[in-house]
Motif scaffolding. Structure first.
Motif, PDB file in Angstrom:
ATOM      1  N   CYS A 118     -54.150  48.189  63.702  1.00 52.23           N
ATOM      2  CA  CYS A 118     -53.846  46.904  62.997  1.00 52.23           C
ATOM      3  C   CYS A 118     -54.790  46.490  61.731  1.00 52.23           C
ATOM      4  O   CYS A 118     -55.953  46.227  62.299  1.00 52.23           O
ATOM      5  CB  CYS A 118     -53.665  45.699  63.842  1.00 52.23           C
ATOM      6  N   CYS A 128     -57.432  37.113  64.137  1.00 48.02           N
ATOM      7  CA  CYS A 128     -56.857  38.125  64.927  1.00 48.02           C
ATOM      8  C   CYS A 128     -57.315  37.800  66.426  1.00 48.02           C
ATOM      9  O   CYS A 128     -58.192  37.514  66.717  1.00 48.02           O
ATOM     10  CB  CYS A 128     -57.594  39.268  64.620  1.00 48.02           C
ATOM     11  N   CYS A 137     -52.831  35.038  64.696  1.00 46.10           N
ATOM     12  CA  CYS A 137     -52.393  36.453  64.399  1.00 46.10           C
ATOM     13  C   CYS A 137     -51.964  36.600  63.052  1.00 46.10           C
ATOM     14  O   CYS A 137     -50.945  35.881  62.751  1.00 46.10           O
ATOM     15  CB  CYS A 137     -51.272  36.879  65.345  1.00 46.10           C
TER      16      CYS A 137
HETATM   17  S1  SF4 Z   1     -53.646  39.853  66.923  1.00 45.86           S
HETATM   18 FE1  SF4 Z   1     -52.430  40.056  65.532  1.00 45.86          FE
HETATM   19  S2  SF4 Z   1     -53.648  40.547  63.717  1.00 45.86           S
HETATM   20 FE2  SF4 Z   1     -54.913  40.593  65.779  1.00 45.86          FE
HETATM   21  S3  SF4 Z   1     -54.428  42.960  66.228  1.00 45.86           S
HETATM   22 FE3  SF4 Z   1     -52.760  41.776  67.195  1.00 45.86          FE
HETATM   23  S4  SF4 Z   1     -51.420  42.034  65.680  1.00 45.86           S
HETATM   24 FE4  SF4 Z   1     -53.199  42.595  64.572  1.00 45.86          FE
END
Ligand code: SF4
Ligand code: FAD
Length: 316
Positions: A118, A128, A137
């Motif tokens: 990601c 995150c 996120c």
């Molecule tokens: S929390 Fe959101 S930003 Fe972090 S790895 Fe997961 S999808 Fe990606």
């Protein structure tokens, strides 16, 4: 890079014990961990280099399967004659990933545990939940083309990026471990990787200090083995969608999908529809899909990739 201390482990239980120290991490091939340390996404204070543990053999099991040492390299595993003959989907999945140089260093255990790709996980300026629990996120409402369409949560929509893991899932591999007290465990791959829920930073069911020692494959299941990977470039790119399939002569079989979820995605109930074709399988496999606007293309892409895999298997 933040300062850290380093030791070379000589014994598996001692390594597991050392890993209970706060901030400690195992180091295998280093192709994922060291990259993440350089950009301070991972900041271990102590590295336990486990590559001298001699867990680098592939042996037959009494049950007729194969036991793969945790530090067998991806190159050695993909090239092993028994793997190519009896577990072709695994060999094909591994060579579909990374590059020759990386596969020479990358290990079986490290591949199982590689972190998500990601883009926000890699950018320490962005929120995150996986990198910093509770921070939010950025991918939800952000750029999510590569990310998950099924099994995701309101806290994380990341995918597991490994090709090898998809094949391990379709083959019903079992992960063997030892803990700091010397107790061993055998974890079926289905129960090894976790969905994100509200703790996306906890990616597996490993306990603190637990060291992977091997991965066991059950007896060969026969059939034709296919791994199809769809990606933005012809090589050296992670899967948008991948399909690991084992198809028997009567059309029955197994299928696992990569690039769509936080773990390799397999729904055994969907496999009953294999003789009826890809559309019927995908309807059950992705029944709970919640794609974003950026990645809704993955749902029909799974169906088409699976159709291609089934057709390839039938004409092999
Ligand atoms: S929390 Fe959101 S930003 Fe972090 S790895 Fe997961 S999808 Fe990606
Ligand atoms: C440019 C690039 C392209 C890539 N492309 C692909 C691709 O297309 N497909 C794909 O599947 N992969 C790809 N990869 C990822 C690559 O496969 C992984 O980096 C590799 O498999 C990790 O293995 P390693 O031994 O180097 O792990 P490390 O980096 O050493 O470790 C990874 C993690 O595993 C933990 N760990 C290691 N061994 C153990 C153990 N025995 N027990 C418990 N924990 C352990 C470490 O603490 C660390 O958290 C790519 C990587 C790069 C850099």
């Amino acid at each position: 890079m933040k300062p850290f201390t380093y030791e070379r482990a000589r014994d598996a239980v001692a390594a597991a014990r050392a890993a209970t120290r706060p901030g400690a991490k195992f180091l295998a091939g280093g192709t994922n961990l060291l990259d993440l340390m350089k950009i301070e996404v991972e900041t271990p204070t102590h590295l336990i280099d486990v590559q001298d543990l001699k867990l680098d053999r592939i042996e037959k099991t009494r049950e007729g399967g194969l036991r793969i040492g945790a530090f067998v390299t991806n190159t050695a595993l993909a090239a092993d004659e028994r793997v190519r003959r009896d577990y072709g989907v695994l060999s094909r999945a591994i060579v579909a990933g990374a590059s020759g140089q990386l596969r020479n260093k990358a290990t079986t255990a490290g591949n199982l545990l590689q972190r998500t790709r990601c883009p926000y996980f890699y950018d320490t300026n962005m929120a995150c939940n996986k990198r910093k629990p509770g921070s939010g996120c950025s991918a939800i409402g952000g750029y999510s083309r590569q990310l998950a369409v099924v099994g995701s949560s309101d806290h994380c929509i990341a995918t597991n990026p490994s090709d090898m893991n998809v094949a391990m899932r379709v083959l019903d591999a079992v992960v063997e471990t030892v803990n700091p007290e010397g107790r061993t465990r055998a974890i079926p791959i289905a129960a090894f990787h976790r969905l994100p829920g509200n703790t996306p930073h906890i990616e597996t069911t490993l306990e603190p200090g637990e060291l992977i020692t091997a991965v066991t494959l059950p007896r060969p299941v026969g059939g034709t083995h296919v791994y199809e990977k769809v990606r933005d470039r012809a090589s050296y790119a992670f899967a948008l969608v991948s399909v690991a399939a084992v198809v028997q002569k009567d059309g029955s079989g197994r299928v696992a999908v990569g690039g769509v979820a936080h773990k390799p995605w397999r729904v055994e109930a969907a496999e009953a529809a294999m003789p009826n074709g890809a559309k019927a399988v995908t309807a059950t496999l992705l029944a709970d899909a919640r794609p974003t606007r950026d990645n809704e293309f993955k749902v029909p892409l799974v169906e088409r990739t699976l159709a291609a895999a089934i057709s390839q298997a039938r004409t092999a």
